[in-house]
Enzyme design. Sequence first.
Site, PDB file in Angstrom:
ATOM      1  N   TYR A 177       6.246  15.863 -33.209  1.00  0.00           N
ATOM      2  CA  TYR A 177       6.349  14.832 -34.250  1.00  0.00           C
ATOM      3  C   TYR A 177       5.856  15.296 -35.617  1.00  0.00           C
ATOM      4  CZ  TYR A 177       7.819  10.898 -31.351  1.00  0.00           C
ATOM      5  OH  TYR A 177       8.549  10.045 -30.567  1.00  0.00           O
ATOM      6  N   ASP A 210       5.933   9.047 -25.833  1.00  0.00           N
ATOM      7  CA  ASP A 210       7.026   8.218 -26.343  1.00  0.00           C
ATOM      8  C   ASP A 210       7.971   7.855 -25.201  1.00  0.00           C
ATOM      9  OD1 ASP A 210       8.776   6.975 -28.215  1.00  0.00           O
ATOM     10  OD2 ASP A 210      10.022   8.763 -28.185  1.00  0.00           O
ATOM     11  N   ASP A 219       8.332   3.995 -22.832  1.00  0.00           N
ATOM     12  CA  ASP A 219       9.543   3.174 -22.724  1.00  0.00           C
ATOM     13  C   ASP A 219       9.855   2.880 -21.255  1.00  0.00           C
ATOM     14  OD1 ASP A 219       9.936   2.920 -25.442  1.00  0.00           O
ATOM     15  OD2 ASP A 219      12.023   3.571 -25.400  1.00  0.00           O
ATOM     16  N   LYS A 268       2.939  19.330 -19.065  1.00  0.00           N
ATOM     17  CA  LYS A 268       3.933  20.191 -18.403  1.00  0.00           C
ATOM     18  C   LYS A 268       3.395  21.619 -18.451  1.00  0.00           C
ATOM     19  CE  LYS A 268       8.175  20.726 -16.666  1.00  0.00           C
ATOM     20  NZ  LYS A 268       8.628  20.146 -15.389  1.00  0.00           N
ATOM     21  N   ASP A 291       7.461  15.067 -15.380  1.00  0.00           N
ATOM     22  CA  ASP A 291       8.625  14.657 -14.573  1.00  0.00           C
ATOM     23  C   ASP A 291       8.169  13.938 -13.304  1.00  0.00           C
ATOM     24  OD1 ASP A 291       7.557  17.131 -13.873  1.00  0.00           O
ATOM     25  OD2 ASP A 291       9.471  18.078 -13.400  1.00  0.00           O
TER      26      ASP A 291
HETATM   27  C1  IPM Z   1       7.656   4.308 -30.725  1.00  0.00           C
HETATM   28  C2  IPM Z   1       8.954   4.524 -31.451  1.00  0.00           C
HETATM   29  C3  IPM Z   1       8.763   5.562 -32.556  1.00  0.00           C
HETATM   30  C4  IPM Z   1       8.279   6.854 -31.920  1.00  0.00           C
HETATM   31  C5  IPM Z   1      10.014   5.800 -33.405  1.00  0.00           C
HETATM   32  C6  IPM Z   1      10.536   4.513 -34.012  1.00  0.00           C
HETATM   33  C7  IPM Z   1       9.789   6.829 -34.465  1.00  0.00           C
HETATM   34  O1  IPM Z   1       9.947   4.906 -30.563  1.00  0.00           O
HETATM   35  O2  IPM Z   1       6.708   3.782 -31.325  1.00  0.00           O
HETATM   36  O3  IPM Z   1       7.551   4.658 -29.543  1.00  0.00           O
HETATM   37  O4  IPM Z   1       9.092   7.683 -31.500  1.00  0.00           O
HETATM   38  O5  IPM Z   1       7.080   7.029 -31.837  1.00  0.00           O
HETATM   39 MN    MN Z   2       9.318   5.112 -28.546  1.00  0.00          MN
END
Ligand code: IPM
Ligand code: MN
Length: 352
Positions: A134, A245, A249, A188, A221
């Site tokens: 990042y 990240d 999700d 990893k 993984d």
């Molecule tokens: C999150 C989002 C951000 C990230 C994006 C919007 C840049 O997906 O907060 O997880 O990748 O960190």
């Molecule tokens: Mn994200």
Amino acid sequence: MKIAVIPGDGTGPEVTNEAIKVLAAVAEKDSFDYELTPFDFGGERYLKTGETLPEGAIEELQQFDSIYLGAIGHPDVQPGILEKGLLLNLRFQLDQYVNLRPITLYPGVETPLAGKGPEDIDFVVVRENTEDMYCGVGGFLKKGTADEVATQTAIYTRKGCERIIRYAFEYTQKRNNPKGKRLTLVAKTNVLTYGHDLIWRTFQDVAKDYPDVEQDYNHVDACCMWMVKNPEFYDVIVTTNMFGDIITDLGAMIQGGMGVAAGGNINPDPGGTSMFECMGGSAPKYTGQNVINPIAAIAAMAMLLEESGHTESATRITEAIKTVTGTKMESQAAGRMGYSTSEVGDLVCQNL
Ligand code: IPM
Ligand code: MN
């Protein structure tokens, strides 16, 4: 307590309203004062002025105890501009090195994991928030030709590794899971033999200061498999920015979706300014319809209060959310909650 409020785009302002309504109600119950200052950063402002964060904005935001962020993202703004110019810019410049993502399945909320309930899905991901891929280090060579080369470098520093791992151990201690305190490093190391070796060695060193916390390691993984198969195994996970990240999700889905997932970008240092947000986007198609789910936004407000030391108020909100999801709401999906956005906010207030 001084809070900067960035309602943002799309449904951001609607869910922010509900979070602020709950803040007002809890502040009255628990008798504390606060001051809100709105900022119009987001897609609309960018389209008008061409700037994401105006000159001096960082210095100004630094004066606040916390930032509350609704959602950013605009259909007329090219992807990447607001993410980099606003969200990542704030995270980096305010040195919010912790991305805290509780993965909590509230009662009554549907999870896609068969046979799992709220007692199984209850852990926290501590994602490093300032390093890794990042950082924006890299470049192109021979761009646009058949010989093009692109690099995107992952940066890890001893200091950066140490502060996130130490935070995660402290957090695990404080969380004090009755099932046992366990911190799992997710990386990893078998492939990323330099960067993740540094992380691994740092983890070993820092762990010596926390003998009461069980330490564990998963490759990323394998972690994705366990999160689906045995989520009850986890207490606290610490991981890198990119992996964090992705797995958060996955976490958002097993906890019932973007309507309930909240997170904090935390600078835990004295005088640091932290920022709290719901994980869902600006959902343009639902804008202005009073149908979007405000639970994640309200949970983000609870996290803000927790971080500001208003622990009881934070717990009060979390318990009210559980009552509302467990006994009132029909679904967590926009338009199918059985209530409007503002009615869900009202229900949380009534149950504080
Ligand atoms: C999150 C989002 C951000 C990230 C994006 C919007 C840049 O997906 O907060 O997880 O990748 O960190
Ligand atoms: Mn994200």
